[in-house]
Design a protein around this motif. Structure first.
Motif, short mmCIF file in Angstrom:
data_model
loop_
_atom_site.label_atom_id
_atom_site.label_comp_id
_atom_site.label_asym_id
_atom_site.label_seq_id
_atom_site.Cartn_x
_atom_site.Cartn_y
_atom_site.Cartn_z
N THR A 81 11.39 -2.12 11.08
CA THR A 81 10.36 -1.37 10.33
C THR A 81 10.40 -1.76 8.86
O THR A 81 9.36 -1.99 8.23
CB THR A 81 10.59 0.15 10.48
OG1 THR A 81 10.60 0.46 11.87
CG2 THR A 81 9.49 0.95 9.80
N THR A 114 9.28 5.30 3.89
CA THR A 114 10.03 6.46 3.41
C THR A 114 10.34 7.40 4.57
O THR A 114 11.47 7.89 4.70
CB THR A 114 9.22 7.21 2.33
OG1 THR A 114 8.95 6.32 1.26
CG2 THR A 114 9.98 8.42 1.78
N SER A 134 0.82 -1.21 0.00
CA SER A 134 0.00 0.00 0.00
C SER A 134 0.85 1.27 0.00
O SER A 134 2.02 1.25 0.39
CB SER A 134 -0.90 0.01 1.23
OG SER A 134 -0.12 0.25 2.38
N VAL A 135 0.20 2.36 -0.44
CA VAL A 135 0.88 3.66 -0.45
C VAL A 135 1.25 4.05 0.99
O VAL A 135 2.32 4.62 1.25
CB VAL A 135 -0.04 4.73 -1.08
CG1 VAL A 135 0.57 6.12 -0.98
CG2 VAL A 135 -0.32 4.38 -2.54
N GLY A 136 0.36 3.71 1.92
CA GLY A 136 0.61 4.04 3.34
C GLY A 136 1.90 3.41 3.84
O GLY A 136 2.69 4.06 4.53
N THR A 137 2.12 2.14 3.48
CA THR A 137 3.35 1.46 3.91
C THR A 137 4.57 2.12 3.29
O THR A 137 5.58 2.34 3.96
CB THR A 137 3.29 -0.03 3.50
OG1 THR A 137 2.11 -0.59 4.01
CG2 THR A 137 4.49 -0.80 4.03
N THR A 138 4.46 2.44 1.99
CA THR A 138 5.59 3.10 1.32
C THR A 138 5.91 4.42 1.99
O THR A 138 7.08 4.73 2.24
CB THR A 138 5.25 3.32 -0.18
OG1 THR A 138 4.93 2.05 -0.76
CG2 THR A 138 6.42 3.93 -0.93
N LEU A 139 4.87 5.19 2.32
CA LEU A 139 5.09 6.49 2.98
C LEU A 139 5.72 6.31 4.36
O LEU A 139 6.62 7.05 4.75
CB LEU A 139 3.77 7.25 3.10
CG LEU A 139 3.19 7.80 1.80
CD1 LEU A 139 1.83 8.45 2.04
CD2 LEU A 139 4.14 8.82 1.16
N ARG A 140 5.23 5.31 5.08
CA ARG A 140 5.74 5.07 6.45
C ARG A 140 7.22 4.69 6.41
O ARG A 140 8.04 5.18 7.18
CB ARG A 140 4.91 3.96 7.11
CG ARG A 140 5.07 3.87 8.61
CD ARG A 140 4.02 2.94 9.20
NE ARG A 140 4.07 1.60 8.63
CZ ARG A 140 4.91 0.64 9.03
NH1 ARG A 140 5.76 0.88 10.00
NH2 ARG A 140 4.89 -0.55 8.47
#
Lengths: 227, 220
Positions: free
Chosen positions: B106, A10, A2-8
């Motif tokens: 993470t 990042t 998900s985009v959320g995981t990528t943002l987190r």
């Protein structure tokens, strides 16, 4: 993923880079010192009969920023190289994208810092404090985003290339040329009090450049980083 | 060894400078098993480990991660399942061990708070004061212990280790042997490249590589 995981992820990698940069300080000092030297050399170089001409401002500003940002680009993956952590950082649950975006944002942070120092210096040294800055600031923002995207891609692909210090600018600058020309034009037209319509056209070109590379750079980086 | 392997490599051939450094190798890693790879310098041990890790694509053959070809496995699956210690510790030198562990956890999709990171580091013999110092100030042995802690923090079920006893003192080696055995007993599959005879004794199987070919396989 998900985009959320990528943002987190990042965000986690960017925090790591900021922390590393704050603790070692070597890249920031190197880049800022280089930028100051560049402006001083240009200021003395363009001194004519005790005064400097404001018409050289666009060239001096953009060339200094490009050169200083290139120094930062050469050190962008230094922490990964030193630790032997590049493959570990590439292998996140969201793939290589978080590493790419965190590095691009870090580069943007460095070049933003350089701009904050260089712009006032150039305006003062070149007696250009009264020029309108709105369009130039917009062009700088777009130019730095484009440079961060393309620069991170080229720097990331050259991590293990010998003579990278020489090759990186040789590969990077031809790709950046459209954005660089547009940026210089916007600043020059703005200083000369030219038409806002023409400025708008050059700014549009920079927006298109950034839009292409915001999509292409992470994709190309992921393709090249996957065996 | 019965059951489905967690990682299986079949017919692996890898070349470097137009010369095969690995040829027709079959390796499988089962849960609960420690496989050691031994052999002289230049036998292809590290290359084999990099093929198993998925960062080097072989010229021939296939590596399967839980039945899925490695190059088709999702990023999430690779990050969660495969843990590696290579020639470098892979730890950021300007971060503390705690910060490193939390970052790599993470990246592997796990949440690890500082207390949990400290507990893992205590398990590998790093005291709180050391765990909170930048890794740059560690000795090689301390950094190697922190690298082992990184594997534990990510929760990977396949461990690939290249000379993990490098820099470790006698106590550190004993700790490493215990950690490897505990990891295997917990159902993980381990592959260890080593020249260390004591470490080879901990393994369930030892594959002897010579010039990129499997010369012998010994069961413990």
């Amino acid at each position: 993923m998900s985009v959320g995981t990528t943002l987190r992820l990042t965000g986690a990698l960017l925090r790591k880079d900021v922390r590393v940069a704050a603790r070692s300080r070597e890249t920031a000092l190197l880049v800022l010192l280089f930028a100051v030297l560049c402006v001083l050399i240009f200021a003395f170089g363009f001194l004519r009969e005790g005064a400097v001409a404001a018409e050289v401002v666009p060239g001096v500003l953009w060339v200094t920023l490009q050169f200083a940002s290139t120094v930062a680009l050469l050190r962008l993956f230094a922490a990964e190289e030193e630790a032997g952590a590049l493959e570990l950082a590439l292998r996140s649950v969201a793939g290589p994208a978080p590493l790419f975006f965190s590095k691009a944002l870090m580069q943007l942070l460095f070049s933003g810092m350089v701009t904050a120092l260089v712009l006032p210096m150039v305006l003062v040294f070149f007696d250009a404090t009264r020029i309108p800055l709105g369009a130039t600031l917009a062009a700088l923002a777009l130019g730095l985003v484009g440079q961060a995207l393309v620069g991170t891609l080229v720097s990331g692909l050259m991590v293990r290339v010998q003579m990278r210090d020489v090759l990186l600018p040789l590969v990077l600058y031809p790709i950046l040329t459209p954005s660089l020309i547009a940026g210089v034009k916007v600043t020059a037209i703005s200083i000369a009090g030219g038409s806002t319509e023409v400025i708008g056209t050059w700014l549009s070109l920079m927006v298109v450049f950034d839009a292409v590379f915001v999509l292409a750079s992470p994709w190309l980086y992921a393709r090249a980083s996957t065996p | 060894m019965s059951g489905e392997p967690l990682l299986r490599a079949t017919g692996i051939a890898a070349a470097m400078d137009r010369r095969y450094v690995l040829l027709d190798l079959d390796v499988s890693l089962h849960p609960g098993e420690i496989v050691a790879i031994a052999g002289p310098n230049g036998a292809g041990k590290t290359t084999l480990l990099r093929v198993l890790e998925g960062v080097r694509r072989p010229e021939r053959g296939e590596v399967r991660l839980g039945g899925v070809p490695m190059h088709e496995a999702s990023a999430a699956s690779l990050a969660r399942r495969v843990g590696v210690i290579g020639h470098h510790t892979g730890l950021y030198l300007d971060l503390s061990a705690v910060e490193n562990l939390r970052l790599f956890a993470t990246l592997a999709g796990r949440d690890l708070d500082a207390a949990a990171a400290l507990a893992i580091l205590a398990d590998v013999g790093l005291a709180r004061a050391d765990a909170c110092r930048p890794v740059r100030h560690y000795s090689r042995g301390m950094a190697q212990r922190a690298a082992l802690a990184r594997l534990l923090a990510t929760g990977a079920d396949i461990w690939l280790l290249d000379e993990p006893s490098t820099g470790l003192d006698r106590e550190g080696c004993a700790l490493l042997h215990r950690l490897l055995r505990d990891a295997a007993d917990a159902g993980r599959a381990l592959c260890v490249v080593s020249h260390d005879p004591a470490l080879l004794e901990v393994a369930d199987r030892v594959l002897h590589l010579v010039a990129g070919r499997l010369q012998a396989e010994e069961a413990a």
